[in-house]
Design a protein around this motif. Sequence first.
Motif, PDB file in Angstrom:
ATOM      1  N   GLY A   8      29.776  66.968  36.184  1.00  0.00           N
ATOM      2  CA  GLY A   8      30.065  65.602  35.762  1.00  0.00           C
ATOM      3  C   GLY A   8      30.331  65.544  34.274  1.00  0.00           C
ATOM      4  N   MET A   9      30.332  64.319  33.725  1.00  0.00           N
ATOM      5  CA  MET A   9      30.596  64.163  32.296  1.00  0.00           C
ATOM      6  C   MET A   9      29.785  62.985  31.755  1.00  0.00           C
ATOM      7  SD  MET A   9      34.228  63.813  30.273  1.00  0.00           S
ATOM      8  CE  MET A   9      34.692  62.224  30.910  1.00  0.00           C
ATOM      9  N   ILE A  10      29.142  63.219  30.600  1.00  0.00           N
ATOM     10  CA  ILE A  10      28.493  62.127  29.874  1.00  0.00           C
ATOM     11  C   ILE A  10      29.565  61.513  28.974  1.00  0.00           C
ATOM     12  CG2 ILE A  10      26.635  61.490  28.300  1.00  0.00           C
ATOM     13  CD1 ILE A  10      25.155  64.015  29.204  1.00  0.00           C
ATOM     14  N   CYS A  11      29.777  60.194  29.050  1.00  0.00           N
ATOM     15  CA  CYS A  11      31.007  59.568  28.535  1.00  0.00           C
ATOM     16  C   CYS A  11      30.820  58.803  27.229  1.00  0.00           C
ATOM     17  CB  CYS A  11      31.580  58.614  29.577  1.00  0.00           C
ATOM     18  SG  CYS A  11      31.976  59.425  31.133  1.00  0.00           S
ATOM     19  N   SER A  12      31.926  58.761  26.467  1.00  0.00           N
ATOM     20  CA  SER A  12      32.036  57.905  25.280  1.00  0.00           C
ATOM     21  C   SER A  12      32.777  56.634  25.649  1.00  0.00           C
ATOM     22  CB  SER A  12      32.793  58.640  24.174  1.00  0.00           C
ATOM     23  OG  SER A  12      34.148  58.823  24.560  1.00  0.00           O
ATOM     24  N   GLU A  13      32.860  55.700  24.696  1.00  0.00           N
ATOM     25  CA  GLU A  13      33.580  54.446  24.941  1.00  0.00           C
ATOM     26  C   GLU A  13      35.050  54.691  25.234  1.00  0.00           C
ATOM     27  OE1 GLU A  13      31.078  51.210  22.207  1.00  0.00           O
ATOM     28  OE2 GLU A  13      33.089  51.838  21.606  1.00  0.00           O
ATOM     29  N   VAL A  14      35.666  55.603  24.469  1.00  0.00           N
ATOM     30  CA  VAL A  14      37.094  55.864  24.642  1.00  0.00           C
ATOM     31  C   VAL A  14      37.374  56.449  26.017  1.00  0.00           C
ATOM     32  CG1 VAL A  14      39.015  57.318  23.843  1.00  0.00           C
ATOM     33  CG2 VAL A  14      37.587  56.109  22.188  1.00  0.00           C
ATOM     34  N   GLU A  15      36.525  57.374  26.464  1.00  0.00           N
ATOM     35  CA  GLU A  15      36.728  58.000  27.764  1.00  0.00           C
ATOM     36  C   GLU A  15      36.612  57.001  28.910  1.00  0.00           C
ATOM     37  OE1 GLU A  15      35.059  62.403  26.455  1.00  0.00           O
ATOM     38  OE2 GLU A  15      33.696  60.831  27.104  1.00  0.00           O
ATOM     39  N   LEU A  16      35.777  55.975  28.710  1.00  0.00           N
ATOM     40  CA  LEU A  16      35.608  54.954  29.748  1.00  0.00           C
ATOM     41  C   LEU A  16      36.621  53.818  29.629  1.00  0.00           C
ATOM     42  CD1 LEU A  16      31.708  54.735  29.648  1.00  0.00           C
ATOM     43  CD2 LEU A  16      33.071  55.687  31.514  1.00  0.00           C
TER      44      LEU A  16
ATOM     45  N   LEU B 202      36.170  52.601  37.045  1.00  0.00           N
ATOM     46  CA  LEU B 202      34.782  53.003  36.854  1.00  0.00           C
ATOM     47  C   LEU B 202      34.064  53.281  38.179  1.00  0.00           C
ATOM     48  CD1 LEU B 202      33.766  50.611  33.932  1.00  0.00           C
ATOM     49  CD2 LEU B 202      34.547  52.974  33.805  1.00  0.00           C
ATOM     50  N   ASP B 203      34.812  53.650  39.202  1.00  0.00           N
ATOM     51  CA  ASP B 203      34.162  54.109  40.436  1.00  0.00           C
ATOM     52  C   ASP B 203      33.445  55.435  40.160  1.00  0.00           C
ATOM     53  OD1 ASP B 203      35.164  51.975  41.873  1.00  0.00           O
ATOM     54  OD2 ASP B 203      36.950  53.050  42.540  1.00  0.00           O
ATOM     55  N   ASN B 204      32.256  55.610  40.772  1.00  0.00           N
ATOM     56  CA  ASN B 204      31.462  56.835  40.587  1.00  0.00           C
ATOM     57  C   ASN B 204      31.001  57.031  39.148  1.00  0.00           C
ATOM     58  OD1 ASN B 204      31.492  57.816  43.292  1.00  0.00           O
ATOM     59  ND2 ASN B 204      33.616  58.479  42.981  1.00  0.00           N
ATOM     60  N   VAL B 205      30.866  55.920  38.418  1.00  0.00           N
ATOM     61  CA  VAL B 205      30.318  55.972  37.052  1.00  0.00           C
ATOM     62  C   VAL B 205      28.988  55.227  37.080  1.00  0.00           C
ATOM     63  CG1 VAL B 205      30.663  55.339  34.647  1.00  0.00           C
ATOM     64  CG2 VAL B 205      32.619  56.081  36.023  1.00  0.00           C
ATOM     65  N   VAL B 206      27.892  55.935  36.745  1.00  0.00           N
ATOM     66  CA  VAL B 206      26.547  55.376  36.884  1.00  0.00           C
ATOM     67  C   VAL B 206      25.735  55.592  35.605  1.00  0.00           C
ATOM     68  CG1 VAL B 206      26.540  55.754  39.377  1.00  0.00           C
ATOM     69  CG2 VAL B 206      25.661  57.531  37.855  1.00  0.00           C
ATOM     70  N   ILE B 207      24.556  54.968  35.604  1.00  0.00           N
ATOM     71  CA  ILE B 207      23.628  55.133  34.477  1.00  0.00           C
ATOM     72  C   ILE B 207      22.702  56.310  34.784  1.00  0.00           C
ATOM     73  CG2 ILE B 207      21.749  54.067  33.181  1.00  0.00           C
ATOM     74  CD1 ILE B 207      23.073  51.348  33.833  1.00  0.00           C
TER      75      ILE B 207
ATOM     76  N   VAL C 255      22.241  57.293  29.370  1.00  0.00           N
ATOM     77  CA  VAL C 255      23.660  57.536  29.101  1.00  0.00           C
ATOM     78  C   VAL C 255      24.499  57.096  30.303  1.00  0.00           C
ATOM     79  CG1 VAL C 255      23.296  59.447  27.485  1.00  0.00           C
ATOM     80  CG2 VAL C 255      23.403  59.893  29.952  1.00  0.00           C
ATOM     81  N   ILE C 256      25.825  57.138  30.121  1.00  0.00           N
ATOM     82  CA  ILE C 256      26.758  56.787  31.193  1.00  0.00           C
ATOM     83  C   ILE C 256      27.353  58.085  31.733  1.00  0.00           C
ATOM     84  CG2 ILE C 256      28.801  55.445  31.813  1.00  0.00           C
ATOM     85  CD1 ILE C 256      28.295  53.748  29.313  1.00  0.00           C
ATOM     86  N   VAL C 257      27.266  58.276  33.036  1.00  0.00           N
ATOM     87  CA  VAL C 257      27.672  59.533  33.658  1.00  0.00           C
ATOM     88  C   VAL C 257      28.812  59.279  34.653  1.00  0.00           C
ATOM     89  CG1 VAL C 257      26.944  61.499  35.074  1.00  0.00           C
ATOM     90  CG2 VAL C 257      25.351  60.464  33.408  1.00  0.00           C
ATOM     91  N   SER C 258      29.887  60.056  34.493  1.00  0.00           N
ATOM     92  CA  SER C 258      30.967  60.059  35.487  1.00  0.00           C
ATOM     93  C   SER C 258      30.700  61.207  36.454  1.00  0.00           C
ATOM     94  CB  SER C 258      32.321  60.253  34.798  1.00  0.00           C
ATOM     95  OG  SER C 258      32.636  59.134  34.021  1.00  0.00           O
TER      96      SER C 258
END
Length: 794
Positions: free
Chosen positions: A117-125, A42-47, A90-93
């Motif tokens: 970037g990408m707005i993420c789902s639970e599965v993607e994270l 989860l590096d570079n994954v922010v709110i 949301v959670i953004v990669s």
Amino acid sequence: MLISLEWLKEYVDIKEDVKELENALTMIGQEVEAITVQGKNLDNVVIGQIVEYGKHPNAEKLTLTKVDIGEEEPLQIVCGAPNHRLGDKVIVSKVGAVLPGDIKITKSKIRGIESYGMICSEVELGIGNNSDGVVILPEDAPVGEEYRKYAKLNDVIFELEITPNRPDCLSHIGIAREIAAYYGRKVKYPSFDVFETLEDVANNVRIEIEDKERCKRFAGRVMRNVTVKESPEWLKRKIRAMGLNPVNNIVDATNFVMFEYNQPIHTYDLSKIKDMTIVVRAAKKGEKLVTLMGDELELDGELVIADSEKPMSIAGVMGGLDSGITNETKDIFIEVAYFTPENIRKTGKKLGITSESGYRNERGTDIENVPEVLDRVTSIIYEIAEGNIVGKAKDVYPVKFTKIEIPLDIKKFRRFMGKDIDAQEVARILTNLGLEMKSIGQETAVVIPPSYRQDLTRSADLYEEIIRMYGFENIENKMPVENIKAGIKAEPIRLMDESKEILSKIGLQEVINYSFIDKSVRDILHIEDEVIMIKNPIAETMSMMRPSLIYSILTNIRENLNRNQDSIKIFETSKVFKKADELAQEDIHVAIGICGRDHKTLWNSKPEAYDFYMLKGYVEEYMELVGAKRYKLERTSNPNFHPGRAADIKIGKIVVGTFGEIHPDLAEKMDITKERAYVAEINLTLLKQYISKKFKYERIVKYPEVTRDLAVVLDDSVLVGDMIDMLKKSSDFIETIELFDIYKGEHIEAGKKSVAISLTLRNKVGTLNEEDINKVIDKVLNIIRTKFAGEIRQ
């Protein structure tokens, strides 16, 4: 079993790093299979927060958003999820992130529009199984903060291989006890309160245990006016750490306590319990139950938890759908019980059901801890679902648990351990493990295990506990002072090993078969002896102990032929079995099987098929090398062999073996049709009494040998072996007689055969003269004419 390090720290102080803790767990018997570090991907994954929202100009199902992640400019991101709206957190990669599955986030162009970037789902994270849409965070989620920090994904998950005898370690408290004992620390058990309201007679639930053999204890409590809703974040984190998805606050609370104490818990919708009655009984034949998984089961004798009319759950395995908790549930009944492990194993296997509850109940739980677990789960539900705790808990406990006392001979243990350990050190280790020292001296002690350690029943179990906590690495390597002598092999085993070595060296390949064969083989091989049948065979085709190796060898030949193997030369050495007076008679047999022909080569373009004489050569070479030389060959009457191409191996009147081509009828039954098959079977148990390894040495004879070749015509029925045996005895000058040709055909009368033999003559004390040689030849010819009606071939 998954163990969360952060969760574990709530019960015991842990100062060690992950690597050291892994080593400690392994050394005390809780082997670490894998370690997972949460949030490592989860590096570079922010709110972020969606500040602009619109449709993608070139795609109906895509949206074009701008997301504020706390930097100077919001990121332009194209998203395909259906559930996000303007203003959502949301959670953004970001570009540069590498998500689980090695998914690298890069600047891209989607339908002509750039996306950063990408707005993420639970599965993607990799934090859940929901892939229907992106994760929508609460409104108070701080924009720009690392999601890993916000979600507290800083845990380390240990996957442990827990042995079946240690069900207490299928819990965080169980592992905390182990670590505390190893490091000499204290276990911090959970503290909680249960605030009960006054009991109302109308709120009483009647509990009855009909089957006291399969249910030893059953406790429960009523709670009213609870609110079924989503669990708080702290609880969801713990449930996810165990590899489960959160369901609701009631179910999650029961799972939390199960992973905490290793005690499965079940909750019922109180409104669905008919007549406020709970009965633990055997299911009636034909009763049906729909499980929480939606499967309809037809029951017959399984232990169930029922109300006054119908089953509500399979006891200790899985709950029923009809009585389960729903979002509309207001009143609940909480069950904590102890079921006998044997029953849970049988029930799960019979119904084909596996569950976390069944996994634990079939290994055994702590029967004495039932009230504490009930209070613990009640306090958590009260905290997160509110409601009222109605009256005292009901606890039906027909036969109380009895602790056992285990005597420990410390002097004997020291000899076993190989170290002079102090009695007080023994007491310290056992006390740290939760065992009670009823008495302790320098030489003996009496120890009482706690109820959660039902695997401790004898002094040998205590040895293991002391040694693993003392540390194997702390026991020095010392050779024992013993007068050790090497053993020798038993004679049958030595002969088996020697036979295997001989047969391998002469060019045969060993096969190994099961000692069980189909009972139909008795008729196929014309077996008349009493055979041994197996009462509980693992398969119908393995219901008889084999009385012969022939069937197994023929099976090997058939299977190799079916796989286009055209050069088969195999052997097997094993036991065969037949009935005796009381016990089975076990004889050791040697079997040889050949079939097919030599492989084609440049010098052998048309390889010849294997025949009787090739097998005879293998048999004779084996007999010579094993040390059995006083035997003769006679035509056999064994119905499994071809009547004219097989022989018995006899020593005196004892038949020690048979070899030759298998009978055409047997070949047809065994489906061996491509080639002729040749088999030998020798009873090594009978043969061993005639084996002699004594060697008689003679001086090298300095006088020359003389050879003479004879071709004689005999009736087809004459056995050449008998003739050669008689000729050898006719003169001391005859050293050897070898058969080198048998011919039938042109120039030989029908019913006759031409036999060519080579005689080697030698006088050990002088040189043979022509007169001596002629006398021997005349005597040989006379025996051939008078005894075997033979004539010299002209």
